[in-house]
Design an enzyme around this catalytic site. Structure first.
Site, PDB file in Angstrom:
ATOM      1  N   ASP A 567      -8.976   3.271  -1.168  1.00 24.27           N
ATOM      2  CA  ASP A 567      -8.400   2.308  -2.169  1.00 24.27           C
ATOM      3  C   ASP A 567      -9.976   2.293  -2.961  1.00 24.27           C
ATOM      4  O   ASP A 567     -10.946   1.787  -2.260  1.00 24.27           O
ATOM      5  CB  ASP A 567      -7.768   1.220  -1.713  1.00 24.27           C
ATOM      6  CG  ASP A 567      -7.441   0.476  -2.775  1.00 24.27           C
ATOM      7  OD1 ASP A 567      -6.592   0.918  -3.622  1.00 24.27           O
ATOM      8  OD2 ASP A 567      -7.945  -0.849  -3.045  1.00 24.27           O
ATOM      9  N   GLU A 604      -9.522   6.902  -4.626  1.00 19.90           N
ATOM     10  CA  GLU A 604      -9.614   6.672  -5.794  1.00 19.90           C
ATOM     11  C   GLU A 604     -11.029   6.543  -6.314  1.00 19.90           C
ATOM     12  O   GLU A 604     -11.720   5.425  -6.130  1.00 19.90           O
ATOM     13  CB  GLU A 604      -8.939   5.417  -6.252  1.00 19.90           C
ATOM     14  CG  GLU A 604      -7.490   5.267  -5.929  1.00 19.90           C
ATOM     15  CD  GLU A 604      -7.020   3.900  -6.245  1.00 19.90           C
ATOM     16  OE1 GLU A 604      -6.061   3.751  -6.932  1.00 19.90           O
ATOM     17  OE2 GLU A 604      -7.445   2.926  -5.670  1.00 19.90           O
TER      18      GLU A 604
END
Length: 980
Positions: A567, A604
């Site tokens: 993340d 990400e």
């Protein structure tokens, strides 16, 4: 009179006052505190513990998948205009400087501070009891040591600038070489400047990560270690003055611990050895440490950062030996030899799934197992049958949203609040009643995505049948084992970019209690950076990086996880990601019970906040990861396919949603502008289908031969950023933002039919499934899944997040989505939700599932869809229908194979020698002729010939003219069988 400095005073001199005891955490056990209002990274940042200070307004950043406020650095140093009008005000101004930490002790010999001493002087003040104060006349007092610092006119050395690029222009102050810094780091530290008259002109605290890394970097044991005779505990806490461990027999309840043991310190590491009887008990660390947020020596009660088990209330760490046979399911040690094969990472296809979503609504699962780990082990459930279908079609990996211990969901389900679905079902499909009832209990129900970490190394208790004891570990392992036996590898969502809470008092604060000010990244004022929304972690610090790598190895070895999705990976340093990849790759079946070479990592790669443009070192952003083999999400292909971005106007159309070809009434500008936008989108998609390779050469819409990196986004940045096909994760939907079906329902014209929307849904997934690189699908993409247009369902409960594996409903029209994130779009949503023609029937869902499965089957019928190198893609992949005369809304891609015994391309595919993929986003049938595609023996792919989609079967190819005819909103695949 204070000492000038002494290297031994802190070791020999007793404190004059006792450490401050936190009333919220009495010595016997941590007490209950209100749960955090933060439920995931998109929520508002918590209020600071300190009084408000005169900071400038927070900036607002934007990036492809997140929006949040960021803290900004500011200064309260006095200018001529701000000179206090009285000595009292001046004293208060200087005293307030203690609340900041604007100076940096970057190495044993250097303190960096952005201050001009001029003809004055600079001193370091040290107080073991945190007694420093500033009087109204500017006199500093309360120190045990006062050390004069001399400015180094050469400035900061290069190694310091490299480690701390955000302070590279600061002045350097030399610390006396014979000063023993280690004991000083356990104290309150302030630096102050004085004018030529001896008056204090500025004062501030110190940030210590630099010197802590230099003096206390450590590679030895941490956490709990087990032997046949004993249990040993190790805690890295170099700034602590004292550490004790409180041992409890029971997981819950008040009362005093059965033992309180003082730990001994050796070079910053505190340890003790206890009896074997400790195993199965619970413990809490009591750490006496100076905390910069309160300017006091606090007595903090915290879990072990290396915890492997917890009590159900998350307040005590369980002493659990994960190597014990009692915690291993049958056959666990041999699981590495049973896992589905992955020959190349190019063969991966990912299915993103939330653990609770999988079974919370599945009536074929026993009620006690719904929403938890054990639901995956029930082979005859509707969800299990669905996963097996996907595995048989070609999905290789299931990516599970956070499964570590996170805040926002009580681990004890008897504490949850619920809304009766029968009540909600009575309201209209466009009513606001459903969301009102859901949001009234959303912080007290059993639902949250989990992007608010408390402890990274412990499975989440709310997914276990019992959050106490060893159930979490056993059941998590059973889940992984079951998924592997379905033919699916398991990816764990890793959230190392931030933590749920900080400070000495918060219930879910851990790392910031153990070594305050070290684990969390701070701005130049000394306050925690919140660009990920709250409590950003600092992987550029040695022991933070070590904790991340250790945690990944723990999940890989102890839970046999097959991959990790990071993340906000851009907030982690590139060096950390590469080190993690190398550490995982070194694992072997023989030594570790794991084949580390088959573990894939991606994340990400957004570049924003304080780390943007390598602001804290080279970060793991998209552009920085090329050549590492680490994947990153390709937002370029997503935005080009759907239109706009998650932060643009919801009606902005894209390649498949009707831009130019079937307008929805939104103002896209003149037709020439819309045509230009459509052509640019097509180029972006083609680059993405070529694995987003920087050096892939194609002809753009203007007729120019360009590389992928020369095709630019609307913001002027390169579309392509990879050097290998496994470095791009191509996707159109994920847990963030609207589902694919919902975004299609919003962006397409309201006049088109439901059947057309379903075809557009399929069209979008076909681009992802048939391109080079790694395809990624959100759970439910294949079922027309809806969240009733909710753009951010992280805390929207089971009602808006329902998955139905009986295929009876896609969850469309279950009310207006929660007000907080969606109210501004309610006027657009209401007429769509109220219109019964928007809601798919079971027949539509079953057709979507078959079409999706067929796409995967097509992908895995030929290795040409999964080329392994950039060179192979450049040699074999071509795009036709390019240049100024292109047919709008049509992508034509060919993939060529070689022939055995024929010079040139090598032969990869034993069945097909040539493949042509045609994507027609037009609402009408199109014909396309191409001389290079003439005289081939192409035919519609056998999977499409035998499908139940009668429309795709109308696709034709005429060899004499090289002309293809493709029905509206259809992706047709033509193949050339090899001659026998």
């Amino acid at each position: 009179m204070p000492l000038l400095y002494s290297s031994t005073f802190l070791l020999n001199r007793p404190p004059s006052t006792a450490p401050t005891t936190n009333r919220h955490f009495p010595p016997q056990r941590p007490a209950t505190c209100p749960s955090s209002s933060l439920r995931r990274r998109f929520a508002s940042a918590r209020k600071p513990l300190l009084p408000p200070l005169p900071l400038r307004s927070a900036g607002v950043f934007r990036h492809p998948n997140l929006q949040c406020s960021s803290s900004s650095s500011s200064s309260v140093s006095m200018s001529a205009e701000e000179e206090p009008t009285s000595t009292s005000q001046r004293g208060e101004q200087l005293q307030s400087g203690f609340l900041y930490s604007r100076a940096f002790w970057v190495s044993e010999s250097i303190i960096a501070w952005n201050v001009d001493v001029g003809n004055g002087s600079c001193y370091l003040f040290v107080s073991k009891t945190a007694a420093l104060s500033c009087s109204s006349d500017g006199i500093l007092a309360g120190e045990d040591i006062k050390v004069k610092l001399e400015e180094d006119k050469h400035g900061l050395p290069e190694n310091v600038k490299e480690k701390f690029p955000h302070i590279k222009d600061y002045r350097a102050f030399n610390v006396p070489p014979d000063l023993d810094a280690k004991p000083l780091l356990k104290c309150q530290l302030e630096v102050a400047t004085f004018d030529a008259n001896g008056r204090c002109s500025d004062a501030t605290g110190l940030q210590l990560p630099g010197i802590l890394d230099e003096l206390f970097s450590y590679n030895g044991p941490l956490g709990a270690l087990y032997s046949e005779e004993s249990v040993s505990l190790y805690l890295w806490a170099p700034t602590a003055q004292e550490v004790c461990v409180c041992i409890y027999k029971e997981p819950l309840g008040g009362g005093n611990p059965q033992e309180v043991v003082q730990l001994e310190e050796v070079n910053g590491v505190w340890s003790t050895k206890g009896p074997k009887s400790w195993e199965g008990c619970y413990y809490v660390y009591e750490v006496s440490v100076y905390h910069p947020s309160t300017l006091k020596i606090e007595k903090c009660y915290a879990n072990d950062p290396y915890a492997r088990g917890l009590s159900s209330d998350g307040r005590r760490t369980l002493l659990v030996n994960l190597d014990s046979d009692d915690i291993k399911p049958e056959g666990w040690d041999k699981l590495a030899y049973e896992k589905p094969d992955i020959i190349s990472f190019s063969d991966i296809s990912i299915y993103e799934l939330h653990i609770r979503d999988f079974s919370a609504n599945d009536q074929t699962v026993h009620s006690e197992f719904r929403g938890g780990y054990l639901a995956f082990t029930l082979q005859d459930s509707a969800g299990a049958f669905h996963l097996k279908k996907l595995s048989n079609a070609g999905i290789t990996h299931v990516h599970l949203l956070p499964a570590f211990q996170f805040a926002g969901v009580d681990d004890e389900n008897e504490n949850w609040k619920n809304v009766d679905f029968k009540i909600l079902e009575k309201f209209a499909p466009d009513s606001d009643e459903q969301q009102a009832l859901i949001t009234a209990i959303q912080n007290d129900d059993g639902y949250n995505w989990g992007y608010n970490p408390v402890l990274w190394g412990v499975p989440k208790g709310s997914y276990a049948s019992n959050a106490n004891g060893t159930y979490r570990a056993i059941e998590f392992r059973k889940m992984v084992q079951a998924l592997n036996r379905y033919g699916l590898r398991v990816v764990l969502d890793a959230v190392y970019n931030h933590l749920s809470e900080s400070g000495p008092f918060s219930v879910n604060s851990v790392l910031d209690k153990i070594v305050p000010g070290y684990y969390l990244r701070r701005n130049t004022d000394g306050f925690i950076e919140n660009s990920t929304c709250v409590n950003n972690t600092a992987s550029e610090h040695f022991m933070v990086e070590r904790l991340i790598v250790d945690d990944l190895l723990h999940w890989a070895v102890d839970y046999k996880v097959d991959g990790f999705r990071f993340d906000l990976m851009g907030h982690i340093m590139r060096r950390t990601m590469v080190k993690a990849k190398d550490a995982l790759c070194s694992l072997t079946k023989e030594r570790d019970g794991v084949d580390g070479s088959s573990i894939y990592i991606y994340g990400e790669g957004w570049d924003f906040g304080e780390v943007a443009n390598n602001g804290r070192g080279i970060n793991a952003s998209q552009s920085n990861l090329r050549g590492t083999g680490i994947g990153s999400f390709n937002d370029r292909i997503r935005d080009a396919i759907l239109g706009g971005s998650p932060f643009g106007h919801p009606l902005q159309q894209g390649f498949v949603t009707g831009l130019l070809l079937q307008p929805n009434g939104h103002d896209h500008g003149p037709e020439s502008v819309a045509k230009h936008m459509l052509a640019e989108s097509k180029d972006h998609i083609q680059v993405g289908m070529a694995a987003n390779l920087r050096d892939f050469v194609l002809t753009d819409y203007e007729g120019k031969e360009v590389k992928g990196a020369e095709v630019l986004t609307y913001g002027g940045t390169p579309v392509a950023y990879t050097l290998s096909p496994t470095e791009t994760i191509n996707y159109v939907s994920a847990h963030d933002n609207e589902t694919l079906f919902d975004i299609v329902a919003l962006k397409t014209s309201m006049e088109i039919s439901l059947e057309e929307r379903c075809r557009i849904n399929h069209l979008a997934t076909s681009i992802i499934a048939l391109g080079q690189g790694i395809p990624f699908f959100h759970a439910g993409d294949e079922l027309l899944r809806s969240k009733s247009l909710d753009r951010d369902s992280y805390n929207s409960g089971d009602w808006f997040n329902r998955l139905d594996f009986t295929y009876s409903s896609n969850n469309w029209g279950v009310g207006l989505p929660p007000k907080e994130k969606n109210e501004h779009s309610w006027p657009l949503m209401k007429p769509r939700l109220a219109d019964p023609s928007f809601k798919p029937q079971k027949s539509h869902i079953l057709a979507a599932l078959e079409n999706f499965s067929n796409l995967l089957r097509i992908r895995y019928t030929s290795p040409l869809f999964r080329l392994r190198t950039a060179n192979a893609i450049q040699e074999r992949v071509r795009f036709h229908n390019t240049g100024p005369s292109l047919v709008p809304g049509v992508i034509v891609m060919s993939i060529e194979d070689g022939h055995e015994g024929v010079p040139g391309l090598s032969q990869l595919d034993p069945i097909f020698s040539y493949i042509v993929v045609i994507i027609n986003a037009c609402p009408t049938e199109v014909s396309f002729a191409s001389p290079p595609l003439q005289s081939r023996t192409l035919q519609l792919h056998p999977v499409q010939v035998t499908s139940t989609d009668e429309i795709v079967k109308r696709s034709t190819y005429d060899a004499s003219s090289g002309c293809f005819t493709v029905p509206p909103r259809t992706t047709s695949v033509f193949v050339e069988p090899r001659r026998v």
